[in-house]
Design an enzyme around this catalytic site. Structure first.
Site, mmCIF file in Angstrom:
data_model
loop_
_atom_site.group_PDB
_atom_site.id
_atom_site.type_symbol
_atom_site.label_atom_id
_atom_site.label_comp_id
_atom_site.label_asym_id
_atom_site.label_seq_id
_atom_site.Cartn_x
_atom_site.Cartn_y
_atom_site.Cartn_z
ATOM 1 N N GLY A 127 0.852 -2.784 1.726
ATOM 2 C CA GLY A 127 1.548 -3.990 1.282
ATOM 3 C C GLY A 127 2.690 -4.311 2.220
ATOM 4 O O GLY A 127 2.684 -3.889 3.385
ATOM 5 N N SER A 184 6.706 -4.620 3.747
ATOM 6 C CA SER A 184 7.705 -3.588 4.070
ATOM 7 C C SER A 184 8.896 -3.596 3.103
ATOM 8 O O SER A 184 9.608 -2.605 3.006
ATOM 9 C CB SER A 184 8.184 -3.756 5.514
ATOM 10 O OG SER A 184 8.721 -5.044 5.693
ATOM 11 N N ILE A 239 8.624 -3.904 -0.302
ATOM 12 C CA ILE A 239 8.218 -3.014 -1.405
ATOM 13 C C ILE A 239 8.044 -1.578 -0.888
ATOM 14 O O ILE A 239 8.275 -0.614 -1.625
ATOM 15 C CB ILE A 239 6.902 -3.517 -2.064
ATOM 16 C CG1 ILE A 239 7.025 -4.978 -2.502
ATOM 17 C CG2 ILE A 239 6.519 -2.640 -3.254
ATOM 18 C CD1 ILE A 239 8.088 -5.265 -3.506
ATOM 19 N N GLU A 284 1.012 1.549 4.806
ATOM 20 C CA GLU A 284 0.199 0.643 5.633
ATOM 21 C C GLU A 284 0.785 -0.754 5.470
ATOM 22 O O GLU A 284 0.521 -1.437 4.479
ATOM 23 C CB GLU A 284 -1.267 0.681 5.177
ATOM 24 C CG GLU A 284 -1.968 2.000 5.468
ATOM 25 C CD GLU A 284 -2.322 2.169 6.944
ATOM 26 O OE1 GLU A 284 -2.370 1.151 7.684
ATOM 27 O OE2 GLU A 284 -2.554 3.312 7.371
ATOM 28 N N CYS A 291 -3.569 -8.241 7.660
ATOM 29 C CA CYS A 291 -2.425 -7.511 8.239
ATOM 30 C C CYS A 291 -2.448 -7.488 9.760
ATOM 31 O O CYS A 291 -1.398 -7.414 10.382
ATOM 32 C CB CYS A 291 -2.395 -6.100 7.690
ATOM 33 S SG CYS A 291 -3.947 -5.223 7.946
HETATM 34 P P1 NAD Z 1 0.885 -7.240 -3.019
HETATM 35 O O1 NAD Z 1 1.776 -8.315 -3.506
HETATM 36 O O2 NAD Z 1 -0.471 -7.098 -3.572
HETATM 37 O O3 NAD Z 1 1.706 -5.880 -3.171
HETATM 38 C C1 NAD Z 1 1.150 -4.642 -2.821
HETATM 39 C C2 NAD Z 1 1.251 -3.694 -3.983
HETATM 40 O O4 NAD Z 1 2.625 -3.478 -4.266
HETATM 41 C C3 NAD Z 1 0.606 -4.232 -5.235
HETATM 42 O O5 NAD Z 1 -0.262 -3.266 -5.777
HETATM 43 C C4 NAD Z 1 1.775 -4.554 -6.126
HETATM 44 O O6 NAD Z 1 1.499 -4.388 -7.504
HETATM 45 C C5 NAD Z 1 2.810 -3.545 -5.668
HETATM 46 N N1 NAD Z 1 4.172 -3.987 -5.969
HETATM 47 C C6 NAD Z 1 4.656 -5.251 -5.908
HETATM 48 N N2 NAD Z 1 5.963 -5.268 -6.250
HETATM 49 C C7 NAD Z 1 6.306 -3.988 -6.538
HETATM 50 C C8 NAD Z 1 7.509 -3.354 -6.947
HETATM 51 N N3 NAD Z 1 8.637 -4.045 -7.134
HETATM 52 N N4 NAD Z 1 7.491 -2.018 -7.137
HETATM 53 C C9 NAD Z 1 6.348 -1.321 -6.927
HETATM 54 N N5 NAD Z 1 5.200 -1.869 -6.549
HETATM 55 C C10 NAD Z 1 5.157 -3.177 -6.357
HETATM 56 O O7 NAD Z 1 0.667 -7.346 -1.468
HETATM 57 P P2 NAD Z 1 1.635 -7.918 -0.349
HETATM 58 O O8 NAD Z 1 2.788 -7.014 -0.179
HETATM 59 O O9 NAD Z 1 1.852 -9.375 -0.507
HETATM 60 O O10 NAD Z 1 0.623 -7.719 0.867
HETATM 61 C C11 NAD Z 1 0.808 -8.356 2.064
HETATM 62 C C12 NAD Z 1 1.508 -7.427 3.034
HETATM 63 O O11 NAD Z 1 0.759 -6.235 3.162
HETATM 64 C C13 NAD Z 1 1.614 -8.002 4.414
HETATM 65 O O12 NAD Z 1 2.837 -7.613 4.974
HETATM 66 C C14 NAD Z 1 0.463 -7.362 5.152
HETATM 67 O O13 NAD Z 1 0.621 -7.323 6.537
HETATM 68 C C15 NAD Z 1 0.453 -6.002 4.530
HETATM 69 N N6 NAD Z 1 -0.882 -5.413 4.607
HETATM 70 C C16 NAD Z 1 -1.037 -4.317 5.377
HETATM 71 C C17 NAD Z 1 -2.298 -3.759 5.494
HETATM 72 C C18 NAD Z 1 -2.529 -2.548 6.342
HETATM 73 O O14 NAD Z 1 -3.607 -1.979 6.254
HETATM 74 N N7 NAD Z 1 -1.582 -2.121 7.149
HETATM 75 C C19 NAD Z 1 -3.373 -4.340 4.838
HETATM 76 C C20 NAD Z 1 -3.150 -5.462 4.059
HETATM 77 C C21 NAD Z 1 -1.895 -6.002 3.934
#
Ligand code: NAD
Length: 482
Positions: A194, A196, A198, A216, A251
């Site tokens: 997700g 950076s 969170i 990741e 990502c």
């Molecule tokens: P998202 O909103 O789905 O969040 C990721 C997870 O974090 C979810 O399961 C969510 O429930 C949890 N979450 C959200 N808020 C939280 C909190 N306050 N406390 C605990 N958990 C919490 O996804 P996102 O962050 O919008 O994803 C997009 C980001 O992820 C981008 O920065 C993208 O580059 C990165 N990403 C990285 C990869 C990789 O493989 N490196 C893959 C996909 C996405």
């Protein structure tokens, strides 16, 4: 969903899974193989449902769902099944004079009960690929899929309950409250995908229990375009890696292009031409482009596009349809470096091009920013390729293509700095969920008295020679030669 998942439920869940782990349920080769084969059945028997859930959540085209989520996952499972015995076999390690006579090995030990928290953009792959590693390595695992892709999350929960051993593998659906309840527990590893922001919450929660993490994350992945290349091929690959991967919501999506002032008009011309060939004259209507996941993300992207200092810089696209959450592939030229679009990860169908006097300046631009998850270069220049690979710090570097390193299981996939820590894919997934235990087998022979008191100069010389593995010094010490 039933009743809310709270701390008490999280405690109960972890206790139950730990009981299974402690009883050895997950450790055996047969159990791991059975679970992996059942994961394969999920791919084989439920692809249409998966494709349909991804269409509901993201308007993802069937090709992208079938290939980039299901087929990649299938490969990952098959690879684990093929090599699991090998991966589980202790690896022989060399011994030295210090421990002679002895044998040594590295044992891949399961960590225990692990938590996988995944993101919405590739909800199947990003949920199940780490789970494959966790199971292969012999762990009990809880998956928390993203609430932002709810159709995929509930399908995952349903299928995993149906196919996998619930005494050791579970899914918890939910958002912040549920994840917070999970994060209060002691895990043996947390694997988070997700953003950076969170990630910092995850790491702080993990620190309380000294739990190791894999993060990741993402970042602004640059694409450097040199002149004198096969520009059509380069542009087609850029389009496939940007708009052809979830409409830029990936990502390792190209975040911005760097090229020279002289070459930029050519790059733009070919981009326009190929985009039209791929998505037609009205791309916002194209069925081959995913939609934006929700209105929050739509508004976030619209804000980047509507910023006053940016809106005049659009050279292609720019159309938005909030009702249907669609944004057309959009190219911008020379947006200010302090604009919103250049300050945050875009994660959508917008692609700024920044021009440089000399391509050489790309090193300064890229390396002065946070380390991205991927860095791309299109060139024929051998020296530039080598310099780029050696001097640009990123999770991964690809020369003359976009994103394809993700499909190569022999390469670790993960970030560095702001783009994450740790890696997975192929055997790296198995390793991410294993402890590499050092095991040394000694015999009762060779019980040299030099390590025991009373100490003497002679014993000191002997031990030093032994520790340094210096045969000459050792012989001298034994025979009392100076
Ligand atoms: P998202 O909103 O789905 O969040 C990721 C997870 O974090 C979810 O399961 C969510 O429930 C949890 N979450 C959200 N808020 C939280 C909190 N306050 N406390 C605990 N958990 C919490 O996804 P996102 O962050 O919008 O994803 C997009 C980001 O992820 C981008 O920065 C993208 O580059 C990165 N990403 C990285 C990869 C990789 O493989 N490196 C893959 C996909 C996405």
């Amino acid at each position: 969903m039933g009743k809310a998942f709270e701390s008490v439920d999280a405690i109960e869940l972890v206790t139950e899974l730990r009981r299974s782990f402690d009883a050895g349920v997950t450790r055996g080769y047969e159990w791991r193989v059975a679970q992996l084969k059942n994961l394969l059945k999920i791919c084989d028997h439920h692809e249409p449902e998966i494709v349909s859930a991804l269409r509901d959540d993201l308007g993802k085209p069937e090709l992208e769902s079938s290939v980039y989520e299901v087929a990649l996952l299938r490969n990952s499972i098959k690879l684990a099944l093929k090599h699991l015995k090998d991966w589980m076999t202790p690896e022989k390690a060399k011994t030295s004079l210090t421990t002679f006579p002895a044998s040594a090995e590295i044992v891949s030990e399961p960590l225990g009960v692990v938590l996988v928290i995944s993101a919405w953009n590739y909800p199947f792959l990003l949920s199940l690929d780490p789970v494959v590693g966790a199971i292969a390595a012999g762990n009990a695992v809880v998956l928390k899929p993203s609430e932002i892709a709810p159709a995929s999350a509930s399908l995952l929960a349903k299928l995993m309950e149906q196919y996998l051993d619930c005494s050791a593998i579970r899914v918890v659906e939910g958002a912040v409250a549920e994840t917070t309840a999970l994060l209060e527990q002691k895990w043996d590893k947390i694997f988070y995908t997700g953003n950076s922001r969170i990630a910092r919450i995850i790491m702080a929660a993990a620190a309380k229990h000294l739990t190791p993490v894999v993060l990741e994350l993402g970042g602004k992945s640059p694409v450097v375009v040199d002149s004198g290349i096969n520009l059509q091929v380069a542009v087609r690959r850029i389009i496939a890696g940007k708009w052809g991967c979830n409409n830029g919501q990936a990502c390792i999506s190209p975040d911005y292009i760097l090229t020279t002032k002289d070459y930029a008009p050519k790059v733009i011309d070919v981009l326009k031409h190929e985009l039209e060939a791929f998505y037609g004259k009205n791309p916002i209507e194209s069925k081959d482009l995913s939609r934006i996941v929700n209105s929050n993300h739509f508004d976030r992207l619209a804000k980047m596009l509507d910023e006053e200092k940016v809106s005049g810089k659009i050279v292609y696209g720019g159309q938005k349809d909030r009702a249907n959450l669609k944004i057309a592939p959009t190219i911008l030229l020379d947006v200010p470096r302090d604009s919103l679009i250049m300050s945050e990860e875009i994660f959508g169908p917008l692609l700024p091009i920044l021009t440089l006097d000399k391509l050489e300046e790309c090193f300064e631009v890229v390396n002065s920013r946070s380390k991205p998850l991927a860095a791309y270069l299109f060139t024929n220049d051998k020296k530039l390729k080598e310099r780029f690979a050696m001097n640009v710090s990123a999770g991964g570097v690809v020369v003359n293509d976009i994103a394809v390193h993700l499909a190569l299981h022999t390469l670790p996939f993960g970030g560095v700095g702001e783009s994450g820590m740790g890696s997975y894919h192929g055997k790296f997934s198995f390793d991410a969920f294993s402890h590499k235990k050092a095991v040394l087998y000694r015999s009762f022979l060779g019980d040299a008295s030099m390590r025991y008191p009373p100490y003497s100069r002679g014993k000191l010389r002997l031990l030093k020679a032994l520790v340094n593995s210096n045969l000459m010094d050792l012989l001298k010490a034994i025979f009392g030669l100076s």
